[in-house]
Motif scaffolding. Structure first.
Motif, mmCIF file in Angstrom:
data_model
loop_
_atom_site.group_PDB
_atom_site.id
_atom_site.type_symbol
_atom_site.label_atom_id
_atom_site.label_comp_id
_atom_site.label_asym_id
_atom_site.label_seq_id
_atom_site.Cartn_x
_atom_site.Cartn_y
_atom_site.Cartn_z
ATOM 1 N N ARG A 1 12.968 -8.488 -38.808
ATOM 2 C CA ARG A 1 13.783 -7.957 -39.751
ATOM 3 C C ARG A 1 14.569 -9.099 -40.394
ATOM 4 N N THR A 2 14.904 -10.230 -39.975
ATOM 5 C CA THR A 2 15.664 -11.067 -40.375
ATOM 6 C C THR A 2 14.782 -11.820 -41.374
ATOM 7 N N ILE A 3 13.511 -12.099 -41.201
ATOM 8 C CA ILE A 3 12.661 -12.547 -42.107
ATOM 9 C C ILE A 3 12.658 -11.766 -43.359
ATOM 10 N N HIS A 4 12.269 -10.545 -43.283
ATOM 11 C CA HIS A 4 12.340 -9.446 -44.214
ATOM 12 C C HIS A 4 13.455 -9.601 -45.283
ATOM 13 N N ALA A 5 14.727 -9.802 -44.527
ATOM 14 C CA ALA A 5 15.883 -9.694 -45.414
ATOM 15 C C ALA A 5 16.035 -11.019 -46.061
ATOM 16 N N LEU A 6 15.617 -12.352 -45.404
ATOM 17 C CA LEU A 6 15.765 -13.304 -46.125
ATOM 18 C C LEU A 6 14.443 -13.476 -47.301
ATOM 19 N N ALA A 7 13.510 -12.738 -46.991
ATOM 20 C CA ALA A 7 12.414 -12.694 -48.126
ATOM 21 C C ALA A 7 12.754 -11.929 -49.395
ATOM 22 N N HIS A 8 13.917 -11.238 -49.127
ATOM 23 C CA HIS A 8 14.623 -10.370 -50.291
ATOM 24 C C HIS A 8 15.841 -10.780 -50.813
ATOM 25 N N LEU A 9 16.047 -12.070 -50.227
ATOM 26 C CA LEU A 9 17.157 -12.933 -50.694
ATOM 27 C C LEU A 9 18.666 -12.235 -50.346
ATOM 28 N N ASP A 10 18.438 -11.800 -48.894
ATOM 29 C CA ASP A 10 19.814 -11.152 -48.629
ATOM 30 C C ASP A 10 20.030 -11.629 -47.117
ATOM 31 N N PRO A 11 20.838 -12.922 -47.289
ATOM 32 C CA PRO A 11 21.382 -13.847 -46.170
ATOM 33 C C PRO A 11 22.264 -13.156 -45.259
ATOM 34 N N VAL A 12 23.130 -12.266 -45.811
ATOM 35 C CA VAL A 12 23.935 -11.425 -45.024
ATOM 36 C C VAL A 12 23.469 -10.317 -44.115
ATOM 37 N N ALA A 13 22.452 -9.721 -44.508
ATOM 38 C CA ALA A 13 21.837 -8.902 -43.394
ATOM 39 C C ALA A 13 21.081 -9.553 -42.519
ATOM 40 N N ALA A 14 20.452 -10.722 -43.150
ATOM 41 C CA ALA A 14 19.526 -11.746 -42.084
ATOM 42 C C ALA A 14 20.743 -12.069 -40.845
ATOM 43 N N LEU A 15 21.685 -12.470 -41.244
ATOM 44 C CA LEU A 15 22.924 -12.978 -40.219
ATOM 45 C C LEU A 15 23.123 -11.989 -39.289
ATOM 46 N N GLY A 16 23.304 -10.888 -39.645
ATOM 47 C CA GLY A 16 23.603 -9.621 -38.831
ATOM 48 C C GLY A 16 22.514 -9.129 -38.049
ATOM 49 N N LEU A 17 21.416 -9.436 -38.269
ATOM 50 C CA LEU A 17 20.199 -9.126 -37.446
ATOM 51 C C LEU A 17 19.927 -10.079 -36.398
ATOM 52 N N ASN A 18 19.690 -11.312 -36.704
ATOM 53 C CA ASN A 18 19.453 -12.524 -35.833
ATOM 54 C C ASN A 18 19.971 -13.758 -36.212
ATOM 55 N N PRO A 19 21.360 -13.877 -36.045
ATOM 56 C CA PRO A 19 21.988 -15.217 -36.717
ATOM 57 C C PRO A 19 21.353 -16.538 -36.034
ATOM 58 N N LEU A 20 20.824 -16.417 -34.890
ATOM 59 C CA LEU A 20 20.207 -17.762 -34.243
ATOM 60 C C LEU A 20 18.950 -18.155 -35.101
ATOM 61 N N THR A 21 18.141 -17.051 -35.621
ATOM 62 C CA THR A 21 17.182 -17.334 -36.341
ATOM 63 C C THR A 21 17.524 -18.051 -37.765
ATOM 64 N N GLY B 1 29.831 -9.475 -26.773
ATOM 65 C CA GLY B 1 28.754 -10.125 -27.860
ATOM 66 C C GLY B 1 27.936 -9.255 -28.399
ATOM 67 N N ALA B 2 28.565 -7.858 -28.482
ATOM 68 C CA ALA B 2 27.710 -6.713 -29.208
ATOM 69 C C ALA B 2 27.523 -7.125 -30.909
ATOM 70 N N PHE B 3 28.326 -7.892 -31.532
ATOM 71 C CA PHE B 3 27.994 -8.489 -32.764
ATOM 72 C C PHE B 3 26.822 -9.258 -33.066
ATOM 73 N N LEU B 4 26.392 -9.878 -31.901
ATOM 74 C CA LEU B 4 24.887 -10.545 -31.965
ATOM 75 C C LEU B 4 23.693 -9.806 -31.892
ATOM 76 N N ALA B 5 23.704 -8.534 -31.451
ATOM 77 C CA ALA B 5 22.971 -7.650 -31.416
ATOM 78 C C ALA B 5 22.282 -7.100 -32.867
ATOM 79 N N PRO B 6 20.764 -6.808 -32.743
ATOM 80 C CA PRO B 6 20.423 -6.579 -33.998
ATOM 81 C C PRO B 6 20.774 -5.112 -34.319
#
Length: 141
Positions: free
Chosen positions: A65-85, A136-141
């Motif tokens: 889902r992070t890759i999908h968000a990045l492919a759609h140029l949505d870095p904020v959503a990507a950070l919320g899904l898997n910040p480590l990635t 650490g729930a804020f790190l959960a997807p």
């Protein structure tokens, strides 16, 4: 010098670049595929086996889902899904660029000091544990 000789020299010069360019092409194809086939819709991708067995998030949970968000140029959503990635992508691009530069010069790529591998493994392990704890729930997807 004939054009055949020049052509062979050019091909020999490009041969070391085939592996890093192949990795770039594969990565681009992956981003394109995940960008088109939405992982948020059920049935397109298998579920995480670790999550299915334990009910806990692995370090990779949310990466599609992070890759999908990045492919759609949505870095904020990507950070919320898997910040480590998201944080690891610049490092991967740096190492890929280093690989290309060394391949272009036909030199072997120097490996990083083993301590960096242990640091990376430690960061992944801490991330894995913390994202499954209440604070650490804020790190959960």
């Amino acid at each position: 010098m004939t054009s055949a000789t020049t052509g062979r020299r050019g091909a020999a010069r490009l041969r070391p670049l085939l592996a890093p360019l192949g990795v770039a092409a594969g990565t681009g194809a992956l981003f394109a595929f995940v960008g088109v086939i939405d992982p948020n819709e059920p049935g397109h991708y298998p579920a995480c086996p670790f999550l299915a067995l334990t009910g806990l998030y692995c370090p990779g949970c949310g990466t599609l889902r992070t890759i999908h968000a990045l492919a759609h140029l949505d870095p904020v959503a990507a950070l919320g899904l898997n910040p480590l990635t998201v944080v690891m992508i610049p490092f991967l691009v740096f190492w890929w660029g280093r690989w290309v530069a060394h391949a272009w010069k036909s030199r072997p790529v120097p490996l990083p000091h083993p301590a960096w591998l242990w640091v990376f493994i430690g960061v992944v392990m801490v991330y894995w544990v913390v994202r499954n704890l209440p604070f650490g729930a804020f790190l959960a997807p």
